[in-house]
Design a protein around this motif. Structure first.
Motif, PDB file in Angstrom:
ATOM      1  N   ASP A 167       2.881   3.117  -6.409  1.00 59.21           N
ATOM      2  CA  ASP A 167       2.431   4.404  -6.941  1.00 59.21           C
ATOM      3  C   ASP A 167       1.234   4.134  -7.853  1.00 59.21           C
ATOM      4  O   ASP A 167       1.376   3.920  -9.056  1.00 59.21           O
ATOM      5  CB  ASP A 167       3.571   5.085  -7.708  1.00 59.21           C
ATOM      6  CG  ASP A 167       3.217   6.473  -8.197  1.00 59.21           C
ATOM      7  OD1 ASP A 167       2.017   6.836  -8.214  1.00 59.21           O
ATOM      8  OD2 ASP A 167       4.151   7.207  -8.578  1.00 59.21           O
ATOM      9  N   ARG A 168       0.052   4.106  -7.251  1.00 55.43           N
ATOM     10  CA  ARG A 168      -1.143   3.722  -7.978  1.00 55.43           C
ATOM     11  C   ARG A 168      -1.475   4.671  -9.146  1.00 55.43           C
ATOM     12  O   ARG A 168      -1.817   4.178 -10.226  1.00 55.43           O
ATOM     13  CB  ARG A 168      -2.314   3.560  -7.008  1.00 55.43           C
ATOM     14  CG  ARG A 168      -2.107   2.321  -6.110  1.00 55.43           C
ATOM     15  CD  ARG A 168      -3.197   2.120  -5.089  1.00 55.43           C
ATOM     16  NE  ARG A 168      -3.255   3.161  -4.066  1.00 55.43           N
ATOM     17  CZ  ARG A 168      -2.447   3.223  -3.008  1.00 55.43           C
ATOM     18  NH1 ARG A 168      -1.497   2.334  -2.835  1.00 55.43           N
ATOM     19  NH2 ARG A 168      -2.584   4.173  -2.107  1.00 55.43           N
ATOM     20  N   ARG A 171      -7.242  -2.922  -2.567  1.00 52.75           N
ATOM     21  CA  ARG A 171      -6.270  -3.425  -1.599  1.00 52.75           C
ATOM     22  C   ARG A 171      -6.819  -4.716  -0.981  1.00 52.75           C
ATOM     23  O   ARG A 171      -7.959  -4.759  -0.518  1.00 52.75           O
ATOM     24  CB  ARG A 171      -6.045  -2.381  -0.522  1.00 52.75           C
ATOM     25  CG  ARG A 171      -5.168  -2.816   0.593  1.00 52.75           C
ATOM     26  CD  ARG A 171      -5.043  -1.696   1.590  1.00 52.75           C
ATOM     27  NE  ARG A 171      -4.715  -2.229   2.895  1.00 52.75           N
ATOM     28  CZ  ARG A 171      -4.097  -1.542   3.826  1.00 52.75           C
ATOM     29  NH1 ARG A 171      -3.796  -0.285   3.623  1.00 52.75           N
ATOM     30  NH2 ARG A 171      -3.824  -2.103   4.974  1.00 52.75           N
ATOM     31  N   ALA A 187       0.812  -1.224   0.000  1.00 52.72           N
ATOM     32  CA  ALA A 187       0.000   0.000   0.000  1.00 52.72           C
ATOM     33  C   ALA A 187       0.842   1.269   0.000  1.00 52.72           C
ATOM     34  O   ALA A 187       0.506   2.240  -0.689  1.00 52.72           O
ATOM     35  CB  ALA A 187      -0.954  -0.003   1.185  1.00 52.72           C
ATOM     36  N   ASP A 188       1.932   1.303   0.740  1.00 50.88           N
ATOM     37  CA  ASP A 188       2.750   2.511   0.820  1.00 50.88           C
ATOM     38  C   ASP A 188       3.803   2.592  -0.278  1.00 50.88           C
ATOM     39  O   ASP A 188       4.394   3.653  -0.485  1.00 50.88           O
ATOM     40  CB  ASP A 188       3.437   2.590   2.188  1.00 50.88           C
ATOM     41  CG  ASP A 188       2.443   2.776   3.319  1.00 50.88           C
ATOM     42  OD1 ASP A 188       1.352   3.328   3.060  1.00 50.88           O
ATOM     43  OD2 ASP A 188       2.747   2.351   4.447  1.00 50.88           O
ATOM     44  N   ASP A 189       4.058   1.485  -0.964  1.00 50.82           N
ATOM     45  CA  ASP A 189       5.142   1.441  -1.951  1.00 50.82           C
ATOM     46  C   ASP A 189       4.661   1.380  -3.393  1.00 50.82           C
ATOM     47  O   ASP A 189       5.469   1.391  -4.316  1.00 50.82           O
ATOM     48  CB  ASP A 189       6.043   0.225  -1.680  1.00 50.82           C
ATOM     49  CG  ASP A 189       6.668   0.277  -0.303  1.00 50.82           C
ATOM     50  OD1 ASP A 189       7.112   1.365   0.106  1.00 50.82           O
ATOM     51  OD2 ASP A 189       6.704  -0.766   0.369  1.00 50.82           O
ATOM     52  N   ASP A 249      -6.471  -6.949   2.067  1.00 50.03           N
ATOM     53  CA  ASP A 249      -5.893  -6.941   3.409  1.00 50.03           C
ATOM     54  C   ASP A 249      -5.339  -8.295   3.821  1.00 50.03           C
ATOM     55  O   ASP A 249      -4.442  -8.367   4.651  1.00 50.03           O
ATOM     56  CB  ASP A 249      -6.931  -6.460   4.427  1.00 50.03           C
ATOM     57  CG  ASP A 249      -7.203  -4.974   4.275  1.00 50.03           C
ATOM     58  OD1 ASP A 249      -6.273  -4.232   3.913  1.00 50.03           O
ATOM     59  OD2 ASP A 249      -8.349  -4.552   4.509  1.00 50.03           O
TER      60      ASP A 249
END
Length: 122
Positions: A17-18, A46, A13-15, A48
């Motif tokens: 670049d959507r 996403r 999620a943090d890495d 989970d």
């Protein structure tokens, strides 16, 4: 059309670049499927929870890309798109050391007789 769905592991999620990946996927649809740029729509979901058999699940990430298209594209065009998408994921997805990425792409034909869409404005 095409409608593009990207399912990805929460660990990315943090890495991931959507917006950049979405633009690149749209460009591949234009190139390989002769799609109109304004017809390409990409959504990200996403996941989970993901499970990968045969390894430590917490060290493995998934990115699965699916293109829904109307019939009429050649097998070669669809295969070329899928190959280009997997190569793109290898370039654009940043992995932390010790992690493994499982990347996949598929192109699915949609029965146009059972598909409807609308664009609404407020």
């Amino acid at each position: 059309m095409p409608q593009i769905s990207v399912d990805y592991s929460a660990g990315l999620a943090d890495d991931l670049d959507r917006p950049a990946l979405g633009r690149a996927l749209n460009a591949l649809a234009v190139k390989h499927l002769a799609a109109a740029p304004e017809a390409c729509k990409t959504r990200f979901r996403r996941a989970d929870e993901t499970v990968v058999v045969g390894g430590e699940t917490e060290k493995q990430d998934l990115v699965l890309v699916e293109f829904h298209v109307f019939p009429g594209r050649t097998t070669e065009a669809k295969a070329g798109l899928a190959e280009a998408v997997v190569a793109l994921l290898a370039e654009q997805v940043t992995l932390a050391p010790g992690r493994r990425l499982h990347a996949a792409a598929k192109v699915v034909e949609v029965d146009g007789s059972a598909y409807r869409k609308a664009t609404l404005t407020g």
